[in-house]
Design a protein around this motif. Structure first.
Motif, short mmCIF file in Angstrom:
data_model
loop_
_atom_site.label_atom_id
_atom_site.label_comp_id
_atom_site.label_asym_id
_atom_site.label_seq_id
_atom_site.Cartn_x
_atom_site.Cartn_y
_atom_site.Cartn_z
N ASN A 20 -5.68 -5.53 -52.94
CA ASN A 20 -6.29 -6.86 -52.91
C ASN A 20 -5.29 -7.83 -52.28
OD1 ASN A 20 -7.75 -9.18 -53.29
ND2 ASN A 20 -7.63 -9.17 -55.51
N PHE A 21 -5.49 -8.11 -51.01
CA PHE A 21 -4.56 -8.90 -50.21
C PHE A 21 -4.81 -10.39 -50.48
CE2 PHE A 21 -2.76 -9.75 -45.76
CZ PHE A 21 -1.48 -9.40 -46.13
N GLN A 22 -3.89 -11.03 -51.16
CA GLN A 22 -4.15 -12.35 -51.72
C GLN A 22 -3.49 -13.49 -50.92
OE1 GLN A 22 -3.62 -12.19 -56.12
NE2 GLN A 22 -3.52 -9.98 -55.82
N MET A 23 -3.49 -13.34 -49.60
CA MET A 23 -2.91 -14.39 -48.76
C MET A 23 -3.62 -15.72 -48.94
SD MET A 23 -0.30 -13.58 -46.80
CE MET A 23 0.62 -12.08 -46.43
N GLY A 24 -4.95 -15.69 -49.03
CA GLY A 24 -5.70 -16.92 -49.14
C GLY A 24 -5.41 -17.67 -50.42
N PRO A 95 4.39 -7.01 -52.60
CA PRO A 95 4.53 -5.79 -53.40
C PRO A 95 3.97 -5.91 -54.82
CG PRO A 95 6.58 -6.31 -52.26
CD PRO A 95 5.70 -7.51 -52.15
N THR A 96 3.69 -7.11 -55.28
CA THR A 96 3.17 -7.30 -56.64
C THR A 96 1.66 -7.15 -56.72
OG1 THR A 96 2.79 -9.71 -56.49
CG2 THR A 96 5.03 -8.96 -57.02
N TRP A 97 0.98 -7.08 -55.58
CA TRP A 97 -0.47 -7.07 -55.57
C TRP A 97 -1.01 -5.67 -55.83
CZ3 TRP A 97 -0.59 -10.29 -50.43
CH2 TRP A 97 -0.26 -11.62 -50.73
N GLY A 98 -2.04 -5.60 -56.67
CA GLY A 98 -2.65 -4.32 -57.02
C GLY A 98 -3.94 -4.07 -56.25
N PRO A 99 -4.61 -2.95 -56.54
CA PRO A 99 -5.80 -2.58 -55.78
C PRO A 99 -7.04 -3.37 -56.18
CG PRO A 99 -5.38 -0.97 -57.50
CD PRO A 99 -4.23 -1.93 -57.52
N HIS A 100 -8.04 -3.36 -55.29
CA HIS A 100 -9.37 -3.84 -55.65
C HIS A 100 -9.90 -2.99 -56.81
CE1 HIS A 100 -9.97 -6.62 -52.28
NE2 HIS A 100 -9.43 -5.72 -51.50
N PRO A 101 -10.79 -3.53 -57.63
CA PRO A 101 -11.25 -2.83 -58.84
C PRO A 101 -11.92 -1.47 -58.58
CG PRO A 101 -11.89 -5.14 -58.93
CD PRO A 101 -11.35 -4.91 -57.55
N ASP A 102 -12.48 -1.28 -57.40
CA ASP A 102 -13.21 -0.06 -57.10
C ASP A 102 -12.33 1.07 -56.57
OD1 ASP A 102 -13.32 -0.39 -53.84
OD2 ASP A 102 -13.54 -2.31 -54.86
N VAL A 103 -11.10 0.76 -56.22
CA VAL A 103 -10.30 1.68 -55.41
C VAL A 103 -9.87 2.94 -56.16
CG1 VAL A 103 -8.06 1.93 -54.24
CG2 VAL A 103 -9.51 -0.06 -53.78
N ILE A 104 -9.31 2.79 -57.34
CA ILE A 104 -8.80 3.95 -58.06
C ILE A 104 -9.93 4.93 -58.37
CG2 ILE A 104 -7.73 4.71 -60.21
CD1 ILE A 104 -6.09 2.11 -60.14
N GLU A 105 -11.07 4.41 -58.79
CA GLU A 105 -12.23 5.26 -59.09
C GLU A 105 -12.66 6.04 -57.86
OE1 GLU A 105 -16.95 4.85 -60.31
OE2 GLU A 105 -15.60 3.15 -60.63
N GLY A 106 -12.76 5.36 -56.72
CA GLY A 106 -13.20 6.02 -55.50
C GLY A 106 -12.20 7.04 -54.99
N LEU A 107 -10.93 6.67 -54.96
CA LEU A 107 -9.91 7.58 -54.44
C LEU A 107 -9.71 8.80 -55.33
CD1 LEU A 107 -7.08 5.20 -53.17
CD2 LEU A 107 -8.87 6.33 -51.83
N SER A 108 -9.86 8.63 -56.64
CA SER A 108 -9.61 9.73 -57.57
C SER A 108 -10.58 10.89 -57.37
CB SER A 108 -9.68 9.23 -59.02
OG SER A 108 -10.99 8.79 -59.33
N LYS A 109 -11.75 10.61 -56.80
CA LYS A 109 -12.73 11.67 -56.55
C LYS A 109 -12.41 12.47 -55.29
CE LYS A 109 -16.44 9.17 -58.92
NZ LYS A 109 -17.75 8.52 -58.79
N ILE A 110 -11.51 11.93 -54.47
CA ILE A 110 -11.15 12.58 -53.21
C ILE A 110 -9.75 13.18 -53.26
CG2 ILE A 110 -10.88 12.22 -50.72
CD1 ILE A 110 -12.75 9.80 -51.01
N ALA A 111 -8.84 12.53 -53.97
CA ALA A 111 -7.44 12.95 -54.01
C ALA A 111 -7.33 14.41 -54.47
CB ALA A 111 -6.65 12.05 -54.95
N GLY A 112 -6.51 15.17 -53.75
CA GLY A 112 -6.33 16.58 -54.07
C GLY A 112 -7.30 17.49 -53.35
N LYS A 113 -8.35 16.92 -52.76
CA LYS A 113 -9.36 17.69 -52.02
C LYS A 113 -9.22 17.49 -50.51
CE LYS A 113 -12.59 17.36 -55.89
NZ LYS A 113 -11.77 16.46 -56.74
N ILE A 114 -8.95 16.26 -50.10
CA ILE A 114 -8.68 15.92 -48.70
C ILE A 114 -7.41 15.10 -48.68
CG2 ILE A 114 -9.54 14.79 -46.61
CD1 ILE A 114 -12.37 15.14 -47.69
#
Length: 224
Positions: A20-24, A95-114
């Motif tokens: 979540n890029f919080q420049m604004g 470096p203090t900014w974390g992911p959008h709320p949907d990201v971990i859920e979405g990536l976790s279904k792909i990580a380790g497979k592709i």
């Protein structure tokens, strides 16, 4: 892009797409005393984004310098005070900014497979803090600092493709930005592209990108 693909690698933009890029919001905080009007502030934020884009089109220089110069140019255009080291507040915040709320859920279904790969317009010293917050393993994390070239330069995509040792048509590139990523990816022959509709850029027809609302829509594109 076909309904379901199985790329050799999924490559990502990081800031804005995953993080979540919080420049604004940071700009609104820093410049609240100088630009109290909300409409004018929105225009200032937009101009700052335009100057950041302009700064990465030339020869490589450190990301801190990109931010400071872009902010100073924006202030000069607006005729308002640029205070010493103000641009560094952005650099130190990234470096203090974390992911959008949907990201971990979405990536976790792909990580380790592709295998997952990042190419980010950042410094090597910044990026790993943001990547750790994504909570999934990445095969490679490349930055503009790694190859001394920023996106949207085609040389950035060439360096990533050459280092991965694959063909462009073996990638699925994922980004929330056409101007930084997806237009260049198209020019490089990366046929499979996903546009994440984060709201900071419109969808651009003609570049062959599949639009998804967020990263939770990504697994379906690769049959997971």
């Amino acid at each position: 892009m076909s309904d379901i693909i199985r790329p050799k690698y999924i490559t990502f933009d990081c800031y804005g797409t995953l993080t979540n890029f919080q420049m604004g919001s940071l700009t609104r905080e820093i410049f609240a005393d100088r630009i109290p009007d909300a409409e004018r502030m929105a225009a200032f934020v937009k101009d700052f984004g335009a100057y950041r884009f302009d700064e990465v089109l030339g020869p490589w220089k450190p990301y801190a310098e990109i931010l400071c110069t872009a902010l100073e140019r924006t202030c000069q255009r607006w005729g308002i005070e640029y205070r010493d080291n103000e641009g560094m507040r952005y650099y130190e915040a990234v470096p203090t900014w974390g992911p959008h709320p949907d990201v971990i859920e979405g990536l976790s279904k792909i990580a380790g497979k592709i295998p997952l790969v990042i190419y980010s317009n950042a410094d090597d010293t910044q990026i790993m803090s943001n990547v750790q917050k994504l909570e999934v393993p990445f095969h490679e994390v490349f930055t503009a600092d790694t190859f001394k070239v920023y996106k949207p330069r085609l040389a950035a995509f060439e360096a990533m493709i050459d280092t991965l040792g694959c063909r462009p048509d073996e990638l699925l590139h994922v980004s929330s930005s056409f101007r930084y990523d997806l237009i260049s990816a198209s020019l490089m022959g990366i046929e499979n592209k996903a546009f994440v509709a984060r709201g900071h850029e419109p969808y651009c027809a003609g570049y062959g990108a599949t639009e998804i609302a967020d990263i939770r829509g990504l697994p379906a594109l690769v049959g997971l």
